[in-house]
Design an enzyme around this catalytic site. Structure first.
Site, PDB file in Angstrom:
ATOM      1  N   GLY A 121       0.780  -1.244   0.000  1.00 42.07           N
ATOM      2  CA  GLY A 121       0.000   0.000   0.000  1.00 42.07           C
ATOM      3  C   GLY A 121       0.805   1.285   0.000  1.00 42.07           C
ATOM      4  O   GLY A 121       0.329   2.314  -0.468  1.00 42.07           O
ATOM      5  N   ASP A 164       0.502   3.195   4.341  1.00 35.52           N
ATOM      6  CA  ASP A 164      -0.537   3.913   3.608  1.00 35.52           C
ATOM      7  C   ASP A 164      -1.598   4.468   4.549  1.00 35.52           C
ATOM      8  O   ASP A 164      -1.922   5.645   4.512  1.00 35.52           O
ATOM      9  CB  ASP A 164      -1.163   3.028   2.509  1.00 35.52           C
ATOM     10  CG  ASP A 164      -1.679   1.686   3.028  1.00 35.52           C
ATOM     11  OD1 ASP A 164      -1.518   1.383   4.234  1.00 35.52           O
ATOM     12  OD2 ASP A 164      -2.241   0.923   2.214  1.00 35.52           O
ATOM     13  N   ASP A 176      -5.667   1.976  10.403  1.00 40.13           N
ATOM     14  CA  ASP A 176      -7.091   1.766  10.684  1.00 40.13           C
ATOM     15  C   ASP A 176      -7.227   1.347  12.147  1.00 40.13           C
ATOM     16  O   ASP A 176      -7.297   2.196  13.032  1.00 40.13           O
ATOM     17  CB  ASP A 176      -7.635   0.720   9.699  1.00 40.13           C
ATOM     18  CG  ASP A 176      -9.143   0.552   9.803  1.00 40.13           C
ATOM     19  OD1 ASP A 176      -9.767   1.217  10.654  1.00 40.13           O
ATOM     20  OD2 ASP A 176      -9.704  -0.257   9.049  1.00 40.13           O
ATOM     21  N   LYS A 233      -7.103   6.768  10.310  1.00 39.17           N
ATOM     22  CA  LYS A 233      -8.550   6.784  10.546  1.00 39.17           C
ATOM     23  C   LYS A 233      -8.887   7.138  11.985  1.00 39.17           C
ATOM     24  O   LYS A 233      -9.949   7.649  12.259  1.00 39.17           O
ATOM     25  CB  LYS A 233      -9.163   5.432  10.179  1.00 39.17           C
ATOM     26  CG  LYS A 233      -9.398   5.304   8.678  1.00 39.17           C
ATOM     27  CD  LYS A 233     -10.216   4.076   8.346  1.00 39.17           C
ATOM     28  CE  LYS A 233     -10.456   3.984   6.851  1.00 39.17           C
ATOM     29  NZ  LYS A 233     -10.902   2.632   6.450  1.00 39.17           N
ATOM     30  N   ARG A 254      -5.092   0.553  -6.986  1.00 37.94           N
ATOM     31  CA  ARG A 254      -3.853   1.088  -6.402  1.00 37.94           C
ATOM     32  C   ARG A 254      -3.227   2.187  -7.261  1.00 37.94           C
ATOM     33  O   ARG A 254      -2.493   3.029  -6.772  1.00 37.94           O
ATOM     34  CB  ARG A 254      -2.808  -0.034  -6.249  1.00 37.94           C
ATOM     35  CG  ARG A 254      -3.109  -1.050  -5.179  1.00 37.94           C
ATOM     36  CD  ARG A 254      -1.839  -1.848  -4.874  1.00 37.94           C
ATOM     37  NE  ARG A 254      -2.111  -3.108  -4.196  1.00 37.94           N
ATOM     38  CZ  ARG A 254      -2.231  -3.243  -2.872  1.00 37.94           C
ATOM     39  NH1 ARG A 254      -2.136  -2.175  -2.106  1.00 37.94           N
ATOM     40  NH2 ARG A 254      -2.459  -4.415  -2.332  1.00 37.94           N
TER      41      ARG A 254
HETATM   42  P1  IMP Z   1      -5.077  -2.009  10.625  1.00 42.03           P
HETATM   43  O1  IMP Z   1      -4.216  -3.146  11.091  1.00 42.03           O
HETATM   44  O2  IMP Z   1      -6.533  -2.201  10.986  1.00 42.03           O
HETATM   45  O3  IMP Z   1      -4.580  -0.646  11.089  1.00 42.03           O
HETATM   46  O4  IMP Z   1      -5.092  -2.075   9.051  1.00 42.03           O
HETATM   47  C1  IMP Z   1      -4.188  -1.328   8.285  1.00 42.03           C
HETATM   48  C2  IMP Z   1      -4.100  -1.886   6.892  1.00 42.03           C
HETATM   49  O5  IMP Z   1      -5.401  -2.233   6.421  1.00 42.03           O
HETATM   50  C3  IMP Z   1      -3.557  -0.864   5.923  1.00 42.03           C
HETATM   51  O6  IMP Z   1      -2.172  -0.994   5.740  1.00 42.03           O
HETATM   52  C4  IMP Z   1      -4.323  -1.164   4.650  1.00 42.03           C
HETATM   53  O7  IMP Z   1      -3.639  -2.134   3.865  1.00 42.03           O
HETATM   54  C5  IMP Z   1      -5.624  -1.753   5.118  1.00 42.03           C
HETATM   55  N1  IMP Z   1      -6.713  -0.734   5.160  1.00 42.03           N
HETATM   56  C6  IMP Z   1      -7.283  -0.170   6.244  1.00 42.03           C
HETATM   57  N2  IMP Z   1      -8.235   0.715   5.899  1.00 42.03           N
HETATM   58  C7  IMP Z   1      -8.261   0.714   4.558  1.00 42.03           C
HETATM   59  C8  IMP Z   1      -9.033   1.462   3.570  1.00 42.03           C
HETATM   60  O8  IMP Z   1      -9.901   2.315   3.864  1.00 42.03           O
HETATM   61  N3  IMP Z   1      -8.765   1.195   2.268  1.00 42.03           N
HETATM   62  C9  IMP Z   1      -7.812   0.283   1.874  1.00 42.03           C
HETATM   63  N4  IMP Z   1      -7.065  -0.411   2.753  1.00 42.03           N
HETATM   64  C10 IMP Z   1      -7.297  -0.201   4.072  1.00 42.03           C
HETATM   65 MG    MG Z   2      -4.481  -3.515   1.583  1.00 43.61          MG
END
Ligand code: IMP
Ligand code: MG
Length: 187
Positions: free
Chosen positions: A54, A110, A113, A141, A174
């Protein structure tokens, strides 16, 4: 939204709801982040580690805005698969070849979340003995205030699913030069 023909050519028969960050907005913010990072590391070795896949576009633009010597490497972990929910499980698929020992390391991501991916990676990279470790994420986020390492954040993002500029849904989108909200119709 009714998409301009130029966008339809890029995405085919898929739908986007709205552009959230256009290319010029992204460019300007990354120039600021580059200046912040340049100023934050007046000395020492600097290594930017891009979290694949990403971060590939963000990393490429960010390093061109940093005006000091630096090295680039990558790391890859398994993550979302084809869905929209974080699995919470992080598996290392590619390890940086470059030594982290004694360097100022910036992990480039990228989007943050839930922050689960990053929390696991930070623990792992800390064990490699960097002089310092921080995170630069283009989008956040919710968690910039919870992860102390998250220092260089581009935008606080709305709680919707975003694609483009490196961000994918099922490996699509992407390549878009802007970031858009995915339409529910795409699954
Ligand atoms: P986390 O472990 O929940 O913080 O997830 C982070 C990863 O999930 C990022 O590196 C992205 O690859 C993916 N991700 C989270 N939110 C989005 C989104 O809105 N669009 C695309 N990928 C996302
Ligand atoms: Mg992804």
């Amino acid at each position: 939204m009714s998409l301009p023909a130029e966008v339809t050519r890029r995405i085919g028969p898929r739908n986007l709801r709205r552009v959230v960050y256009d290319a010029e907005t992204i460019r300007r913010r990354i120039a600021e982040l580059g200046r912040e990072i340049t100023g934050a590391y007046p000395g020492g070795d600097l290594l930017l580690v891009g979290l694949l896949k990403g971060s590939f576009m963000f990393l490429a633009d960010l390093v061109r805005e940093i005006e000091r010597p630096l090295q680039v490497d990558f790391i890859r972990v398994s993550s979302y698969g084809t869905g929209r929910e974080s699995s919470g499980r992080v598996e290392l698929l590619y390890d940086p070849e470059t030594s982290l020992q004694g360097k100022h390391v910036v992990l480039v991501e990228d989007i943050i979340d839930s922050g689960r991916t990053l929390a696991r990676l930070i623990a792992l990279l800390q064990s490699r003995g960097p002089a310092s470790l921080s995170v630069s994420a283009l989008l956040d986020k919710q968690l910039a205030d919870v992860l102390p390492e998250a220092r260089f954040i581009g935008f606080v993002a709305p709680p919707v699913f975003l694609v483009g500029y490196g961000l994918d849904h099922a490996e699509e989108f992407r390549h878009l030069p802007f970031i858009a909200e995915l339409d529910e119709l795409n699954g």
